[in-house]
Motif scaffolding. Structure first.
Motif, PDB file in Angstrom:
ATOM      1  N   THR A   1     -17.358 -16.206  11.656  1.00 16.73           N
ATOM      2  CA  THR A   1     -16.677 -17.114  10.727  1.00 16.73           C
ATOM      3  C   THR A   1     -15.984 -18.250  11.465  1.00 16.73           C
ATOM      4  N   GLY A   2     -15.665 -18.034  12.746  1.00 18.75           N
ATOM      5  CA  GLY A   2     -14.873 -19.006  13.495  1.00 18.75           C
ATOM      6  C   GLY A   2     -13.380 -18.815  13.307  1.00 18.75           C
ATOM      7  N   ILE A   3     -12.999 -17.759  12.563  1.00 20.43           N
ATOM      8  CA  ILE A   3     -11.580 -17.484  12.301  1.00 20.43           C
ATOM      9  C   ILE A   3     -11.209 -16.170  12.972  1.00 20.43           C
ATOM     10  N   GLY A   4     -10.101 -16.167  13.709  1.00 20.64           N
ATOM     11  CA  GLY A   4      -9.622 -14.946  14.343  1.00 20.64           C
ATOM     12  C   GLY A   4      -8.531 -14.286  13.514  1.00 20.64           C
ATOM     13  N   TYR A   5      -8.726 -13.013  13.169  1.00 21.61           N
ATOM     14  CA  TYR A   5      -7.708 -12.220  12.462  1.00 21.61           C
ATOM     15  C   TYR A   5      -7.215 -11.129  13.400  1.00 21.61           C
ATOM     16  N   SER A   6      -5.910 -10.884  13.386  1.00 19.26           N
ATOM     17  CA  SER A   6      -5.352  -9.824  14.224  1.00 19.26           C
ATOM     18  C   SER A   6      -5.517  -8.468  13.540  1.00 19.26           C
ATOM     19  N   VAL A   7      -5.308  -7.403  14.303  1.00 19.98           N
ATOM     20  CA  VAL A   7      -5.365  -6.049  13.735  1.00 19.98           C
ATOM     21  C   VAL A   7      -4.345  -5.925  12.606  1.00 19.98           C
ATOM     22  N   LEU A   8      -3.148  -6.458  12.805  1.00 22.14           N
ATOM     23  CA  LEU A   8      -2.127  -6.358  11.752  1.00 22.14           C
ATOM     24  C   LEU A   8      -2.482  -7.209  10.538  1.00 22.14           C
ATOM     25  N   ASP A   9      -3.173  -8.330  10.726  1.00 20.59           N
ATOM     26  CA  ASP A   9      -3.681  -9.103   9.580  1.00 20.59           C
ATOM     27  C   ASP A   9      -4.587  -8.233   8.723  1.00 20.59           C
ATOM     28  N   VAL A  10      -5.469  -7.470   9.379  1.00 26.64           N
ATOM     29  CA  VAL A  10      -6.405  -6.597   8.656  1.00 26.64           C
ATOM     30  C   VAL A  10      -5.650  -5.486   7.933  1.00 26.64           C
ATOM     31  N   VAL A  11      -4.687  -4.880   8.605  1.00 24.33           N
ATOM     32  CA  VAL A  11      -3.902  -3.811   7.973  1.00 24.33           C
ATOM     33  C   VAL A  11      -3.208  -4.325   6.710  1.00 24.33           C
ATOM     34  N   LYS A  12      -2.565  -5.484   6.803  1.00 24.82           N
ATOM     35  CA  LYS A  12      -1.849  -6.045   5.639  1.00 24.82           C
ATOM     36  C   LYS A  12      -2.811  -6.392   4.507  1.00 24.82           C
ATOM     37  N   ALA A  13      -3.966  -6.979   4.849  1.00 23.19           N
ATOM     38  CA  ALA A  13      -4.950  -7.338   3.823  1.00 23.19           C
ATOM     39  C   ALA A  13      -5.519  -6.087   3.163  1.00 23.19           C
ATOM     40  N   TYR A  14      -5.677  -5.020   3.945  1.00 19.75           N
ATOM     41  CA  TYR A  14      -6.221  -3.786   3.370  1.00 19.75           C
ATOM     42  C   TYR A  14      -5.202  -3.114   2.450  1.00 19.75           C
ATOM     43  N   GLU A  15      -3.943  -3.172   2.833  1.00 16.64           N
ATOM     44  CA  GLU A  15      -2.899  -2.630   1.947  1.00 16.64           C
ATOM     45  C   GLU A  15      -2.876  -3.392   0.627  1.00 16.64           C
ATOM     46  N   LYS A  16      -3.045  -4.695   0.694  1.00 17.53           N
ATOM     47  CA  LYS A  16      -3.090  -5.525  -0.521  1.00 17.53           C
ATOM     48  C   LYS A  16      -4.300  -5.161  -1.385  1.00 17.53           C
ATOM     49  N   ALA A  17      -5.472  -5.003  -0.760  1.00 14.90           N
ATOM     50  CA  ALA A  17      -6.700  -4.719  -1.518  1.00 14.90           C
ATOM     51  C   ALA A  17      -6.673  -3.330  -2.137  1.00 14.90           C
ATOM     52  N   SER A  18      -6.108  -2.368  -1.430  1.00 18.23           N
ATOM     53  CA  SER A  18      -6.171  -0.966  -1.873  1.00 18.23           C
ATOM     54  C   SER A  18      -4.947  -0.533  -2.663  1.00 18.23           C
ATOM     55  N   GLY A  19      -3.830  -1.250  -2.490  1.00 19.98           N
ATOM     56  CA  GLY A  19      -2.588  -0.795  -3.106  1.00 19.98           C
ATOM     57  C   GLY A  19      -2.050   0.455  -2.442  1.00 19.98           C
ATOM     58  N   LYS A  20      -2.557   0.770  -1.263  1.00 21.41           N
ATOM     59  CA  LYS A  20      -2.154   1.981  -0.535  1.00 21.41           C
ATOM     60  C   LYS A  20      -1.512   1.586   0.794  1.00 21.41           C
ATOM     61  N   PRO A  21      -0.546   2.374   1.260  1.00 21.26           N
ATOM     62  CA  PRO A  21       0.021   2.091   2.582  1.00 21.26           C
ATOM     63  C   PRO A  21      -0.962   2.501   3.680  1.00 21.26           C
ATOM     64  N   VAL A  22      -0.945   1.772   4.774  1.00 23.57           N
ATOM     65  CA  VAL A  22      -1.747   2.134   5.947  1.00 23.57           C
ATOM     66  C   VAL A  22      -0.776   2.318   7.116  1.00 23.57           C
ATOM     67  N   PRO A  23      -0.239   3.549   7.263  1.00 21.41           N
ATOM     68  CA  PRO A  23       0.695   3.782   8.366  1.00 21.41           C
ATOM     69  C   PRO A  23      -0.001   3.647   9.708  1.00 21.41           C
ATOM     70  N   TYR A  24       0.727   3.127  10.702  1.00 22.45           N
ATOM     71  CA  TYR A  24       0.125   2.926  12.024  1.00 22.45           C
ATOM     72  C   TYR A  24       1.179   3.116  13.102  1.00 22.45           C
TER      73      TYR A  24
END
Length: 336
Positions: A261-284
């Motif tokens: 894509t040419g866009i860099g996302y961090s691991v925490l960006d992915v965690v936050k986006a996944y919490e938003k999509a799922s409505g579930k917490p992702v503890p780490y």
């Protein structure tokens, strides 16, 4: 066009088969199911509303490959078949060179014997090694820090050498960045065996309750939030990149092109986006860096736009939403 898709039952292969069928091609899947399921092939046909042909076989079996290429009158090959776990490649390098490199030699021999001269090869951004500069373009020096990545470089070199000897061939080397997501039907997606090697399926299993928490390897990188940055690409965008690559081969040529894509996302960006999509917490928890990991890696996708007329269309929110739909509908993957 009649297209042989080696490894077509796998994660990227299955999504590519959907797009090939939708585009009107005849698809012949050749897979040994060592890291995939026949169920994915059944679901591909359900999504596309069209049949395909399925042959169980190993790409190291030249005679069987020749037989399939002849029987189905194949005109092109999309070559996904290969082992792909970086850690496993470090522990069992000979297995990776045998399967990935020797298997590709046998495939090329079978293609040569049957007069099939068009191949789209599934390479990887791991061929760039530790980036000397960012974003990564196709001119970046090739280097790999593990046997998996080196097997991809060897195959790329082999295909370039083969083209020099046979300039009537049509060859594209597709260097993927980080494929994630799933088909929006929820019927096919990434189904790793055992503990996932990749970030998003692990995050998905934490969100669905299969795993307790995510370990983030390294929180002290020179990145905006200290976690590693990667170029995540939706698997459907990636599948369409293969279709674009195939359609670009109107004359003999051999070239490499990034699919990212040419866009860099961090691991925490992915965690936050996944919490938003799922409505579930992702503890780490933040753990130490893993040997061989790099801080940042993302593509310059300009060459894909220029040569293939292709660019990624789906962003991180869609990647996470589609991954979550697949995970919810198939909590245990294709075994569900």
């Amino acid at each position: 066009m009649n297209i042989l898709v080696t490894g077509g039952a796998g994660y990227i292969g299955s999504h590519t088969c959907v797009e090939l069928l939708k585009a009107g091609h005849e698809v012949i899947v050749f897979d040994n199911f060592c890291n995939s399921s026949p169920e994915s092939v059944a679901r591909v046909q359900k999504i596309a509303g069209k049949p395909l042909s399925l042959v169980k076989g190993d790409i190291r079996n030249r005679e069987q490959l020749e037989s399939v290429l002849r029987e189905f009158k194949c005109e092109a090959v999309i070559h996904f078949a290969g082992l792909k776990a970086v850690g496993e490649s470090v522990e069992q390098p000979l297995m990776y060179y045998d399967n990935n490199v020797v298997g590709t030699v046998r495939l090329l021999e079978a293609m040569e014997a049957t007069g099939v001269k068009t191949i789209v090869f599934s390479s990887s951004a791991t061929v760039y090694g530790d980036p000397q500069y960012l974003p990564l373009n196709e001119s970046h020096p090739l280097s790999a820090s593990n046997p998996y990545g080196r097997s991809k470089i060897v195959i790329e070199d082999m295909l370039r050498d083969y083209y020099r000897a046979h300039p009537d061939w049509k060859i594209v080397l597709l260097r993927y960045f980080n494929p994630v997501g799933a088909h929006d039907s929820g019927l096919i997606g990434e189904d790793p065996g055992g503990i996932p090697n990749n970030l998003m399926p692990y995050v998905a299993q934490v969100a669905v309750g299969r795993r307790e928490k995510l370990s983030i390897w390294g929180g002290d990188y020179p990145t905006p939030d200290g976690t590693g940055v990667r170029d995540f690409i939706h698997v459907v965008d990636l599948a369409n990149g293969h279709l674009a690559a195939l359609e670009s081969l109107t004359e003999p040529q051999c070239f490499a092109v990034n699919l990212g894509t040419g866009i860099g996302y961090s691991v925490l960006d992915v965690v936050k986006a996944y919490e938003k999509a799922s409505g579930k917490p992702v503890p780490y928890t933040i753990a130490g860096r893993r040997p061989g990991d790099i801080a940042s890696c993302y593509a310059d996708p300009a060459e894909a736009r220029r040569k293939l007329g292709w660019e990624a269309k789906l962003g991180l929110d869609a990647m996470c939403a589609d991954s979550w739909r697949w995970q919810q509908m198939n909590p245990n993957g294709f075994k569900s």
